[in-house]
Motif scaffolding. Sequence first.
Motif, PDB file in Angstrom:
ATOM      1  N   ALA A  98      38.336  -0.593 -15.564  1.00 44.70           N
ATOM      2  CA  ALA A  98      37.130  -0.480 -16.388  1.00 44.70           C
ATOM      3  C   ALA A  98      35.824  -0.622 -15.618  1.00 44.70           C
ATOM      4  N   LEU A  99      35.858  -1.205 -14.420  1.00 45.93           N
ATOM      5  CA  LEU A  99      34.619  -1.494 -13.696  1.00 45.93           C
ATOM      6  C   LEU A  99      33.813  -0.222 -13.445  1.00 45.93           C
ATOM      7  N   GLU A 100      32.531  -0.301 -13.800  1.00 44.21           N
ATOM      8  CA  GLU A 100      31.619   0.827 -13.615  1.00 44.21           C
ATOM      9  C   GLU A 100      30.681   0.560 -12.439  1.00 44.21           C
ATOM     10  N   PRO A 101      30.046   1.588 -11.887  1.00 45.59           N
ATOM     11  CA  PRO A 101      29.166   1.404 -10.726  1.00 45.59           C
ATOM     12  C   PRO A 101      28.072   0.368 -10.982  1.00 45.59           C
ATOM     13  N   CYS A 102      27.817  -0.464  -9.971  1.00 48.80           N
ATOM     14  CA  CYS A 102      26.775  -1.485 -10.010  1.00 48.80           C
ATOM     15  C   CYS A 102      26.439  -1.817  -8.553  1.00 48.80           C
ATOM     16  N   ASP A 103      25.561  -2.778  -8.335  1.00 47.91           N
ATOM     17  CA  ASP A 103      25.181  -3.125  -6.971  1.00 47.91           C
ATOM     18  C   ASP A 103      26.034  -4.249  -6.390  1.00 47.91           C
TER      19      ASP A 103
END
Length: 378
Positions: A98-103
């Motif tokens: 489930a993890l979506e793009p982030c910094d």
Amino acid sequence: MAGRIWEAPVKISIAATNPCHLFPQALELARAGALGCYYSGYPAWKLGAPPGVPVRTHSLRTTIVYGALKYLPEPLRPGARSLFLWQDHGFDAWVGRALEPCDAFHAMPGQALRGFERARSLGVRTVLNHATGPVRDWVRMMTPEYERVGLRLTDHCPYDAAYFAREDREYALADYHCAASTVVRDQLLRLGIASERIIVAPYGADPAIFNTQGRIEPEKFRIVFAGQLGLRKGLRTLLEALEKADRPGWEMHFYGSEAPEARHDLAAYGGPTPLTRHGSVGQRQLADAFRHASVLVLPSLEEGFGLVIPQALNCGLPCIVSNSVGGKDLIRHRENGSIFPCEDAQVLAEELFWWSENWHAVCECHPWEVMKMMNVER
């Protein structure tokens, strides 16, 4: 680093099966517009996130685990640690999908492997957030303590070669390690993790709940312990100290659930100070208990931090802690508490006696004083 986090348009995501210390962190990031998403193993309705906070939940295993712990008789249910490992691994697998793009992405040991693998594939920096030290250290320290009461640690804690291999992989995938205390930092350094990859960030307490408003001086010297009554928390040392102090006029109050492993030491206690067990209580009731007490004692054999320490300090309650408790970073000896050698019941008894004579003359520790003490060496 902290300034850049708040000023730059970054997005930081966090994952945790239980709210613990990471949910308040997520709320602060959300207020600053810096939260990517909070991935939770708790049901959304129970988490109680304010409107507008980006939260995604995957709570089936959590519901099953807490249902089993609450409703299944002890002989019929798996051990609590086995259940929580099953919960963590299922949650981690979901985050990995489930993890979506982030910094940057924060997760906790034991529930970070698949999430970190996914983060690496997205080019996201990873932060392993340590509330406690490495499990290997915990096993090393606690094995003889379990043997002392006729128990085998391996029968109660399912930490095996597969678990340690998973932990090693999580450590290898972490760009940074966020440690709750210098105690945890030093454990990580002994594992060979470079100091520049470790950030020490001690916990605080909610001043809306934990504060000095309504603080009352008790008539008798009232000692409070908060946490699960178990071997790790140094229960034996505390009970031996009470016996050595030999003070029938004192009161000893326990707040927290009682682990079966603690029955041996509780049954063996023969001191004159009466023991009162209140069981698990909510935060507001705990804060009220702190405001009506003389001193908090946390004599743990192993404790990465001890959130009850800043909570108690916020309520103006001095804290006596062992030198194995990470929260010692907040303690100024015999000013807002005491630090004693772990497992030394004689020294703990001496500190209890000192505070029984002096606690009422010590200035209250206000929340802003606690914040000043949290400037821990990085």
